[in-house]
Scaffold this motif. Sequence first.
Motif, mmCIF file in Angstrom:
data_model
loop_
_atom_site.group_PDB
_atom_site.id
_atom_site.type_symbol
_atom_site.label_atom_id
_atom_site.label_comp_id
_atom_site.label_asym_id
_atom_site.label_seq_id
_atom_site.Cartn_x
_atom_site.Cartn_y
_atom_site.Cartn_z
ATOM 1 N N GLY B 91 0.765 -1.242 0.000
ATOM 2 C CA GLY B 91 0.000 0.000 0.000
ATOM 3 C C GLY B 91 0.793 1.289 0.000
ATOM 4 N N ARG B 121 -2.614 -9.310 -5.496
ATOM 5 C CA ARG B 121 -3.636 -8.468 -4.884
ATOM 6 C C ARG B 121 -4.862 -8.306 -5.779
ATOM 7 N NH1 ARG B 121 -3.254 -2.814 -4.731
ATOM 8 N NH2 ARG B 121 -5.019 -3.144 -6.095
ATOM 9 N N ALA B 122 -6.027 -8.273 -5.122
ATOM 10 C CA ALA B 122 -7.284 -8.124 -5.845
ATOM 11 C C ALA B 122 -7.236 -6.916 -6.766
ATOM 12 C CB ALA B 122 -8.437 -7.994 -4.843
ATOM 13 N N ALA B 123 -7.465 -7.138 -8.050
ATOM 14 C CA ALA B 123 -7.571 -6.085 -9.059
ATOM 15 C C ALA B 123 -6.297 -5.279 -9.271
ATOM 16 C CB ALA B 123 -8.736 -5.146 -8.759
ATOM 17 N N ASP B 126 -5.813 -4.877 -13.038
ATOM 18 C CA ASP B 126 -6.743 -3.876 -13.592
ATOM 19 C C ASP B 126 -6.261 -2.462 -13.274
ATOM 20 O OD1 ASP B 126 -8.302 -6.048 -14.210
ATOM 21 O OD2 ASP B 126 -9.584 -5.830 -12.451
ATOM 22 N N GLN B 127 -5.775 -2.288 -12.049
ATOM 23 C CA GLN B 127 -5.290 -0.977 -11.613
ATOM 24 C C GLN B 127 -4.113 -0.518 -12.489
ATOM 25 O OE1 GLN B 127 -3.617 -1.064 -7.664
ATOM 26 N NE2 GLN B 127 -3.446 1.170 -7.502
ATOM 27 N N ILE B 130 -5.261 0.466 -15.984
ATOM 28 C CA ILE B 130 -5.836 1.822 -16.059
ATOM 29 C C ILE B 130 -4.726 2.874 -16.135
ATOM 30 C CG2 ILE B 130 -7.180 3.561 -14.772
ATOM 31 C CD1 ILE B 130 -8.961 1.186 -13.820
ATOM 32 N N TRP B 131 -3.676 2.653 -15.353
ATOM 33 C CA TRP B 131 -2.531 3.578 -15.413
ATOM 34 C C TRP B 131 -1.844 3.525 -16.777
ATOM 35 C CZ3 TRP B 131 -1.474 7.734 -12.839
ATOM 36 C CH2 TRP B 131 -1.939 7.886 -11.524
ATOM 37 N N ARG B 134 -3.935 5.529 -19.124
ATOM 38 C CA ARG B 134 -3.756 6.965 -18.867
ATOM 39 C C ARG B 134 -2.460 7.478 -19.485
ATOM 40 N NH1 ARG B 134 -5.098 7.725 -12.412
ATOM 41 N NH2 ARG B 134 -7.351 7.440 -12.554
ATOM 42 N N MET B 144 -4.707 -13.254 -12.853
ATOM 43 C CA MET B 144 -4.456 -13.217 -11.418
ATOM 44 C C MET B 144 -4.016 -14.615 -10.970
ATOM 45 S SD MET B 144 -7.099 -11.961 -8.488
ATOM 46 C CE MET B 144 -6.673 -12.020 -6.758
ATOM 47 N N LYS B 235 3.293 10.231 -0.902
ATOM 48 C CA LYS B 235 2.261 10.809 -0.029
ATOM 49 C C LYS B 235 2.786 12.014 0.766
ATOM 50 C CE LYS B 235 0.441 6.106 0.265
ATOM 51 N NZ LYS B 235 -0.099 5.010 1.054
ATOM 52 N N ASP B 237 2.176 14.943 0.059
ATOM 53 C CA ASP B 237 1.207 16.034 -0.050
ATOM 54 C C ASP B 237 0.404 16.195 1.236
ATOM 55 O OD1 ASP B 237 0.557 13.460 -1.092
ATOM 56 O OD2 ASP B 237 -1.312 14.207 -1.941
ATOM 57 N N GLU B 263 -2.288 11.964 -6.121
ATOM 58 C CA GLU B 263 -2.752 10.746 -6.773
ATOM 59 C C GLU B 263 -2.862 10.897 -8.288
ATOM 60 O OE1 GLU B 263 -5.603 8.358 -4.273
ATOM 61 O OE2 GLU B 263 -5.985 10.342 -3.433
#
Lengths: 296, 282
Positions: B91, B121-123, B126-127, B130-131, B134, B144, B235, B237, B263
């Motif tokens: 995390g 890790r779950a998804a 997918d995460q 998405i990046w 982008r 998985m 992090k 910020d 983020e």
Amino acid sequence: MFDNLSEKLDKALHVLKGHGSITEVNVAETLKEVRRALLDADVNFKIAKEFTNTVKEKALGQNVLTTLQPGQLMVKLVKDELTELMGGDAEGINLSGNPSIILMSGLQGSGKTTFSGKLANFLKTKKAKKPLLVACDVYRPAAINQLHVVGDQIGVEVFSDEGNKNPVQIAQNAIAHAKQNGHNVVIIDTAGRLAVDEEMMNEISNVYKAVDPQETLFVVDAMTGQDAVNTAKAFNDRLNFDGVVLTKLDGDTRGGAAISIKSVVNKPIKFIGTGEKMDAIDVFYPNRMADRILGM
Amino acid sequence: AGKSKVDDEVLDNLEEILVASDVGVNTTLKIIERIEARVAKDKYLGTDELNLILREEIAGLLSEIETGEETEFVTPSDKKPYVIMVVGVNGVGKTTTIGKLAYQFKKAGKSVVLGAADTFRAAAIDQLQIWADRAQVPIVKQSMGSDPASVAFDTLQSAVKQNADVVIIDTAGRLHNKVNLMNELTKVKRVMQKVVPDAPHEVLLILDGSTGQNAFEQAKQFTAATEVTALAVTKLDGTAKGGVVIGISDQFQIPVKYIGVGEGMEHLQVFNKFEFIDSFFK
Ligand SMILES: Nc1nc2c(ncn2[C@@H]2O[C@H](COP(=O)(O)OP(=O)(O)OP(=O)(O)O)[C@@H](O)[C@H]2O)c(=O)[nH]1
Ligand SMILES: Nc1nc2c(ncn2[C@@H]2O[C@H](COP(=O)(O)OP(=O)(O)OP(=O)(O)O)[C@@H](O)[C@H]2O)c(=O)[nH]1
Ligand SMILES: [K+]
Ligand SMILES: [Mg+2]
Ligand SMILES: [Mg+2]
């Protein structure tokens, strides 16, 4: 990296051996060691100071000529005081609502989504509840998907509304759905947010007001350092949360943030996370945590 | 006239600020000693000079590459593809930082391939997808639960075939005290070398800026398993200061290259040690 506190105290208290009781002067070195141990464990520096002052008050005038070594006496004093500080009435969680609403809150990456799954699994398997998980994180890439995967793993339904960017609406729709479908617990997962992010703090505050949860939980990473106090205070000011969840305790962090948070908001630590799997959840034991923080 | 000695009050105050910034007691004492030594040597000291000394002494602990100022990744043309493996505990911001880095490289005109080697890790896949969308870069992934080393292998093969400039490999978050998971990282690294013999060229350890003294142990164990070459602190910020990296950089001689300040895709900055130090005093 850390030496045993008890050994350090015995060394620091060597000077005490010739004296009959603990005095302001001869205890100073020992208290410095205690403070150092607390700081190494990430207890906030102000709270470490307060804590050592309390211990000093209790130690002053204590007779050293007992069966205990002075070092052991100090260790016991420190441990008891820590345990008491982190303890208090651990009431468990409030499931009196119909459905009972549980709201998750916390910083980014603290473990909210994982813990939502663990709690749902715990309530389903141990308390014979029928939970509904609610995906109110509309920001993090694949957050909704993540909660669906978690729900599938534990056989718990997940409510989501992919196109909807309004967490208040999603939460309200989820509660209506729960009522129609006999779910007696609703667990609302939210996006991670920083306490200084006014817009995002308003958002969760609005969810809180709209759903009026029985339980609002503040989920915090056990590895958190000095900033734990600021964050806990800011979230508590906005949400008046009911309890704390301390995650990632399967690591080797000392977890001093537990003391800082408890001291600052005086809310019970209700659960701990001890792994990534859905059964890695436990209740909080203050005495075990005290040992851990002191490196014993 | 003026004082030739910094008084205790100033030093106590400084100690408090450093500890509150998660610098840690050991490193804080080290800094204070260095300042005391400097102050004893130099005769006159006003507040401005003291501040200057303070910044210099703290900055001196922050390791840097031989050339000094340049801190972001440079991708030499004889190392193609330039392979960056990203590691860290759960995390902290690995996947997000990869998305931001991919965007930066892309913007600089480099071709990038991402490898989705967090298969746990779950998804997580997918995460990263998405990046990748982008940043508009390709991604290599499997399903998985598949073998992360195999994903890394595929990614490098694909990158070589595409003649890509940069490869960034995402890995699952893992706590550094889990021996099996740390061994898995060593294996991912080894398997990559079957495709690109000197890969990975960088192992980037991500540290969460709100983490306290445990970050030391993270740096130690990840370095033992993968020879970490660079650090990023995320992090920043928020209100946390991330001061623990000073001692880490000093002890393990690993430079801090980037900081995460949000983020969004553009929320990655090249590390500037003086700005970093100044943030403790705000
Ligand atoms: N080892 C360990 N990992 C955990 C624990 N709880 C959560 N994690 C991991 O920590 C990482 C972050 O967990 P998430 O549940 O996604 O955290 P989150 O608070 O929902 O994150 P955001 O939604 O991005 O704010 C994931 O890799 C989890 O698997 C725990 O108790 N132990
Ligand atoms: N405010 C802020 N949030 C960040 C930053 N970097 C990452 N995050 C957030 O932190 C959370 C975790 O980020 P991830 O990139 O998923 O972290 P990870 O290390 O890949 O997590 P695992 O794969 O589960 O171990 C997400 O909610 C991110 O949006 C940052 O610099 N600032
Ligand atoms: K910060
Ligand atoms: Mg989440
Ligand atoms: Mg990730």
